[in-house]
Design a protein around this motif. Structure first.
Motif, PDB file in Angstrom:
ATOM      1  N   SER A 299       0.823  -1.207   0.000  1.00 35.77           N
ATOM      2  CA  SER A 299       0.000   0.000   0.000  1.00 35.77           C
ATOM      3  C   SER A 299       0.858   1.258   0.000  1.00 35.77           C
ATOM      4  CB  SER A 299      -0.934   0.013   1.209  1.00 35.77           C
ATOM      5  OG  SER A 299      -0.203   0.065   2.418  1.00 35.77           O
ATOM      6  N   LEU A 300       2.022   1.173   0.615  1.00 41.02           N
ATOM      7  CA  LEU A 300       2.959   2.297   0.585  1.00 41.02           C
ATOM      8  C   LEU A 300       3.711   2.358  -0.741  1.00 41.02           C
ATOM      9  CD1 LEU A 300       4.434   1.986   4.192  1.00 41.02           C
ATOM     10  CD2 LEU A 300       2.793   3.694   3.393  1.00 41.02           C
ATOM     11  N   ALA A 301       4.007   1.183  -1.309  1.00 40.99           N
ATOM     12  CA  ALA A 301       4.838   1.128  -2.518  1.00 40.99           C
ATOM     13  C   ALA A 301       4.117   1.611  -3.770  1.00 40.99           C
ATOM     14  CB  ALA A 301       5.344  -0.296  -2.738  1.00 40.99           C
ATOM     15  N   VAL A 302       2.782   1.494  -3.818  1.00 40.60           N
ATOM     16  CA  VAL A 302       2.082   1.858  -5.051  1.00 40.60           C
ATOM     17  C   VAL A 302       2.212   3.350  -5.363  1.00 40.60           C
ATOM     18  CG1 VAL A 302       0.442  -0.058  -4.940  1.00 40.60           C
ATOM     19  CG2 VAL A 302      -0.123   2.110  -3.813  1.00 40.60           C
ATOM     20  N   GLY A 303       2.531   4.148  -4.371  1.00 44.25           N
ATOM     21  CA  GLY A 303       2.705   5.570  -4.622  1.00 44.25           C
ATOM     22  C   GLY A 303       4.077   5.958  -5.123  1.00 44.25           C
ATOM     23  N   LEU A 304       5.008   4.999  -5.121  1.00 45.92           N
ATOM     24  CA  LEU A 304       6.376   5.319  -5.538  1.00 45.92           C
ATOM     25  C   LEU A 304       6.463   5.694  -7.014  1.00 45.92           C
ATOM     26  CD1 LEU A 304       8.393   2.549  -3.647  1.00 45.92           C
ATOM     27  CD2 LEU A 304       8.164   4.966  -3.041  1.00 45.92           C
ATOM     28  N   LYS A 305       5.500   5.218  -7.818  1.00 42.62           N
ATOM     29  CA  LYS A 305       5.565   5.517  -9.252  1.00 42.62           C
ATOM     30  C   LYS A 305       5.448   7.009  -9.518  1.00 42.62           C
ATOM     31  CE  LYS A 305       0.639   4.397  -9.920  1.00 42.62           C
ATOM     32  NZ  LYS A 305      -0.291   3.450 -10.586  1.00 42.62           N
ATOM     33  N   TYR A 306       4.731   7.717  -8.663  1.00 44.22           N
ATOM     34  CA  TYR A 306       4.614   9.165  -8.842  1.00 44.22           C
ATOM     35  C   TYR A 306       5.894   9.870  -8.402  1.00 44.22           C
ATOM     36  CZ  TYR A 306      -0.286   7.926  -9.329  1.00 44.22           C
ATOM     37  OH  TYR A 306      -1.456   7.357  -9.740  1.00 44.22           O
ATOM     38  N   LYS A 307       6.557   9.310  -7.411  1.00 45.31           N
ATOM     39  CA  LYS A 307       7.798   9.907  -6.938  1.00 45.31           C
ATOM     40  C   LYS A 307       8.938   9.703  -7.923  1.00 45.31           C
ATOM     41  CE  LYS A 307      10.996   9.938  -3.013  1.00 45.31           C
ATOM     42  NZ  LYS A 307      11.269   9.405  -1.645  1.00 45.31           N
ATOM     43  N   PHE A 308       8.989   8.501  -8.515  1.00 46.24           N
ATOM     44  CA  PHE A 308      10.104   8.176  -9.410  1.00 46.24           C
ATOM     45  C   PHE A 308       9.759   8.308 -10.888  1.00 46.24           C
ATOM     46  CE2 PHE A 308      11.163   5.834  -5.484  1.00 46.24           C
ATOM     47  CZ  PHE A 308      12.399   6.406  -5.224  1.00 46.24           C
ATOM     48  N   GLY A 309       8.486   8.535 -11.221  1.00 46.03           N
ATOM     49  CA  GLY A 309       8.110   8.852 -12.588  1.00 46.03           C
ATOM     50  C   GLY A 309       7.950   7.692 -13.536  1.00 46.03           C
ATOM     51  N   TYR A 310       7.707   6.486 -13.041  1.00 45.49           N
ATOM     52  CA  TYR A 310       7.426   5.355 -13.941  1.00 45.49           C
ATOM     53  C   TYR A 310       5.926   5.069 -13.875  1.00 45.49           C
ATOM     54  CZ  TYR A 310       7.532   2.556  -9.615  1.00 45.49           C
ATOM     55  OH  TYR A 310       7.297   2.064  -8.355  1.00 45.49           O
ATOM     56  N   ASP A 311       5.314   4.886 -15.021  1.00 49.41           N
ATOM     57  CA  ASP A 311       3.860   4.744 -15.098  1.00 49.41           C
ATOM     58  C   ASP A 311       3.463   3.265 -15.082  1.00 49.41           C
ATOM     59  OD1 ASP A 311       1.178   5.066 -15.425  1.00 49.41           O
ATOM     60  OD2 ASP A 311       1.282   5.943 -17.427  1.00 49.41           O
ATOM     61  N   ASP A 312       3.520   2.683 -13.906  1.00 50.40           N
ATOM     62  CA  ASP A 312       3.049   1.315 -13.692  1.00 50.40           C
ATOM     63  C   ASP A 312       1.544   1.390 -13.488  1.00 50.40           C
ATOM     64  OD1 ASP A 312       2.649  -1.312 -12.917  1.00 50.40           O
ATOM     65  OD2 ASP A 312       3.397  -0.992 -10.868  1.00 50.40           O
ATOM     66  N   SER A 313       0.816   1.297 -14.587  1.00 54.34           N
ATOM     67  CA  SER A 313      -0.592   1.684 -14.623  1.00 54.34           C
ATOM     68  C   SER A 313      -1.428   1.071 -13.507  1.00 54.34           C
ATOM     69  CB  SER A 313      -1.207   1.314 -15.973  1.00 54.34           C
ATOM     70  OG  SER A 313      -0.420   1.792 -17.038  1.00 54.34           O
ATOM     71  N   LEU A 314      -1.346  -0.231 -13.336  1.00 57.66           N
ATOM     72  CA  LEU A 314      -2.223  -0.930 -12.393  1.00 57.66           C
ATOM     73  C   LEU A 314      -1.445  -1.570 -11.245  1.00 57.66           C
ATOM     74  CD1 LEU A 314      -4.683  -2.565 -14.969  1.00 57.66           C
ATOM     75  CD2 LEU A 314      -4.715  -0.272 -13.974  1.00 57.66           C
ATOM     76  N   ASP A 315      -0.269  -1.021 -10.958  1.00 58.84           N
ATOM     77  CA  ASP A 315       0.506  -1.356  -9.761  1.00 58.84           C
ATOM     78  C   ASP A 315       1.036  -2.789  -9.723  1.00 58.84           C
ATOM     79  OD1 ASP A 315       0.095   1.257  -8.714  1.00 58.84           O
ATOM     80  OD2 ASP A 315      -1.911   0.660  -8.092  1.00 58.84           O
ATOM     81  N   VAL A 316       1.539  -3.246 -10.853  1.00 56.43           N
ATOM     82  CA  VAL A 316       2.196  -4.553 -10.898  1.00 56.43           C
ATOM     83  C   VAL A 316       3.465  -4.527 -10.042  1.00 56.43           C
ATOM     84  CG1 VAL A 316       3.261  -6.274 -12.406  1.00 56.43           C
ATOM     85  CG2 VAL A 316       1.268  -4.982 -13.196  1.00 56.43           C
ATOM     86  N   VAL A 317       4.211  -3.442 -10.132  1.00 52.05           N
ATOM     87  CA  VAL A 317       5.445  -3.318  -9.355  1.00 52.05           C
ATOM     88  C   VAL A 317       5.137  -3.220  -7.868  1.00 52.05           C
ATOM     89  CG1 VAL A 317       7.507  -1.917  -8.961  1.00 52.05           C
ATOM     90  CG2 VAL A 317       6.626  -2.211 -11.283  1.00 52.05           C
ATOM     91  N   GLY A 318       4.223  -2.324  -7.516  1.00 46.46           N
ATOM     92  CA  GLY A 318       3.918  -2.089  -6.115  1.00 46.46           C
ATOM     93  C   GLY A 318       3.350  -3.306  -5.411  1.00 46.46           C
ATOM     94  N   VAL A 319       2.591  -4.129  -6.118  1.00 46.94           N
ATOM     95  CA  VAL A 319       1.971  -5.301  -5.499  1.00 46.94           C
ATOM     96  C   VAL A 319       2.781  -6.568  -5.744  1.00 46.94           C
ATOM     97  CG1 VAL A 319      -0.079  -6.775  -5.447  1.00 46.94           C
ATOM     98  CG2 VAL A 319      -0.326  -4.283  -5.599  1.00 46.94           C
TER      99      VAL A 319
END
Length: 410
Positions: A299-319
Motif C-alpha cells: 500500500s505504501l509502494a504503489v505511490g512510488l511511481k509518482y515519486k520516481f516517474g514510472y507509469d506502472d498503470s495498475l501497480d504490478v510493481v507495487g503489489v
C-alpha cells in the motif's frame, strides 16, 4: 500419483486457469472505460499465445533435462508435448497442464503495467517470446533442477532457495518485467497531472474474489497431492490474505482517512502474492505476519511511481514485485522446518537460508530485467510497441479491437 491426487491436480489446474479471466476482471475494472476491453483482451491473449508456447517448447525448457549447467531444460525434450502424450502417463500430462496455467497467469500479470498504451499485436508477440525466453528458464532454475535448486551448481541440499508456488518464478519475475515495460513504453498522457480512476470497482472486487478462489489451486495445488502440505498451504494462504486486507486498510485509514474497496481488493492480491513462495515454509502465525506486512508494504509502494516517474498503470510493481520480494525474503527470516526445508534466521537457522532467498531473488531480478529489455526493444524497433497519442486519447478499445465496452446513451 494415485487417482485421488490426480483428481486434486486436475481441479487445481482448472482453478489456476480461472485466475487469468479473474485477472481480466480485476485489471479491467481498474482501467478507464475507454480501454477496459483492451485490458481484458491482454489477459485472454496471454492465455492463447502462452498456451501455444508452452505446448510447443515451453514445457521442455521448464522441466526437461538440464542443459548449459542448469540454465534451461532441453527444449526438444517434449516438443508439442509429444513425449508426455506418448508416455500415456496421466500424471505427466496434468503436471504439464498445471505448469501451463502458471506460465499463462505470470505473463498476464505483466499487462497491468502498460495499460492504455500498448499495441495488442505487439503484446501478443511479447507474451509468446517472454514465456519461452524468460518464464520457462526461470521456472527450470527453481523447479526443474536448474541453477537455483538444490541440484544446481550454486546451492546444496542443506541451503537452497524455497519457492513453493512462485515468489521468484511468478511474482518477482512478472513485477520486474512490468517495471521494464513501463519504463520502455513511457508514461501515459496526463500521468501525474490528472487522476486515472478505476471505472468499475465492483469488477475489481469480483476479480479479486475470483483470484483468491483460484489461488487455492495455485498454492495448495503446488503440493502435487491432496496431502498435509496442501492443507498447510490452504490454511496459510487464507491467513496471509485476511491479514493483508487489514494491513492495507490500516495504512489507508491512517494516511487518507478512508478504507476503500480498491484497497481491500488490492490487499487481497498483496497477501496472496506474499504467501505464494512461503505457503508451506511458515506456520499460521508467520503467515499472518507475512500477510499484514505485505498489505502495509504494497500500500505504501504503489505511490512510488509518482515519486520516481514510472507509469506502472495498475501497480504490478507495487503489489507483485514488492510483496513477492517480501514473501521470498521472509522465508529466510521466519521459515520453519515443519513442512519447509530449513528454519529461518529468527528461529535459529542462521543466515544460510536468508542468503539463499536473497540470491534467488537477485538472480531472478537481474535476468528478468535484461531479457525483458532485449525483447521489448526488439519489438519497439521493429513492429512498434506503443499506440499513437491520438489513439491513446480517443480510447484504445475502438482502435485496436473495433468495439467499445459500453454503448453511449442515445
Amino acid at each position: 500419483m494415485d487417482s485421488g491426487n490426480i483428481a486434486w491436480l486436475l481441479t487445481s489446474a482448472s482453478l489456476v486457469l480461472l485466475m487469468t479471466p479473474a485477472l481480466a476482471l480485476f485489471y479491467g475494472g481498474m482501467s478507464r472505460s475507454k480501454s477496459v476491453l483492451n485490458m481484458m483482451m491482454m489477459s485472454f491473449g496471454a492465455m492463447a499465445v502462452v498456451g501455444v508456447a508452452w505446448i510447443f517448447v515451453g514445457n521442455g525448457i521448464s522441466v526437461g533435462e538440464s542443459m548449459a549447467g542448469g540454465l534451461f531444460g532441453n527444449p526438444t525434450s517434449d516438443l508439442f508435448l509429444n513425449a508426455s502424450w506418448v508416455s500415456g502417463d496421466g500424471e505427466a500430462l496434468i503436471s504439464t497442464g498445471f505448469g501451463a496455467t502458471f506460465a499463462i497467469i505470470t505473463v498476464a500479470l505483466i499487462s497491468g503495467s502498460i495499460a492504455d498504451r500498448a499495441k495488442f499485436s505487439a503484446w501478443l508477440v511479447f507474451s509468446f517470446l517472454w514465456a519461452i525466453l524468460v518464464y520457462s528458464p526461470v521456472s527450470h532454475w527453481v523447479w526443474g533442477g536448474g541453477i537455483l535448486s538444490d541440484a544446481g551448481p550454486i546451492f546444496n541440499e542443506d541451503w537452497f532457495p524455497q519457492d513453493f508456488a512462485g515468489g521468484t518464478v511468478v511474482h518477482i519475475n512478472a513485477g520486474v518485467a512490468g517495471l521494464v515495460l513501463a519504463l520502455l513504453l513511457g508514461v501515459r498522457k496526463g500521468f501525474g497531472k490528472e487522476p486515472f480512476k478505476p471505472h468499475n470497482l465492483p469488477f475489481v472486487m469480483i476479480g479479486a474474489a475470483l483470484l483468491w478462489f483460484g489461488w487455492f489451486g495455485f498454492n495448495a495445488g503446488s503440493a502435487f497431492a491432496a496431502d498435509d502440505s496442501a492443507a498447510a498451504a490452504w490454511v496459510n494462504t487464507t491467513a496471509a490474505t485476511v491479514a493483508a486486507i487489514l494491513g492495507w486498510l490500516l495504512v489507508e485509514k491512517i494516511r487518507d482517512g478512508k478504507a476503500t474497496s480498491l484497497g481491500a481488493a488490492s490487499g487481497v492480491v498483496a497477501g496472496l502474492v506474499a504467501i505464494t513462495p512461503a505457503a508451506v515454509a511458515v506456520d499460521p502465525w508467520g503467515a499472518l505476519v507475512i500477510g499484514v506486512l505485505a498489505g502495509v508494504f504494497s500500500s505504501l509502494a504503489v505511490g512510488l511511481k509518482y515519486k520516481f516517474g514510472y507509469d506502472d498503470s495498475l501497480d504490478v510493481v507495487g503489489v507483485h514485485l514488492v510483496s513477492g520480494l517480501w514473501g521470498t525474503v521472509a522465508i529466510g527470516l521466519i521459515g520453519t522446518t515443519t513442512f519447509g526445508a530449513w528454519d529461518g534466521l529468527f528461529l535459529g537457522g542462521g543466515f544460510g537460508g536468508l542468503w539463499a532467498q536473497i540470491v534467488a531473488a537477485g538472480v531472478t531480478i537481474a535476468y528478468s530485467a535484461v531479457a525483458t529489455l532485449i525483447i521489448g526493444l526488439a519489438i519497439k524497433h521493429t513492429m512498434g510497441f506503443r499506440v499513437s497519442e491520438e489513439i491513446e486519447v480517443a480510447g484504445i478499445d475502438l482502435a485496436e479491437h473495433g468495439e467499445t465496452a459500453y454503448e453511449e446513451a442515445k
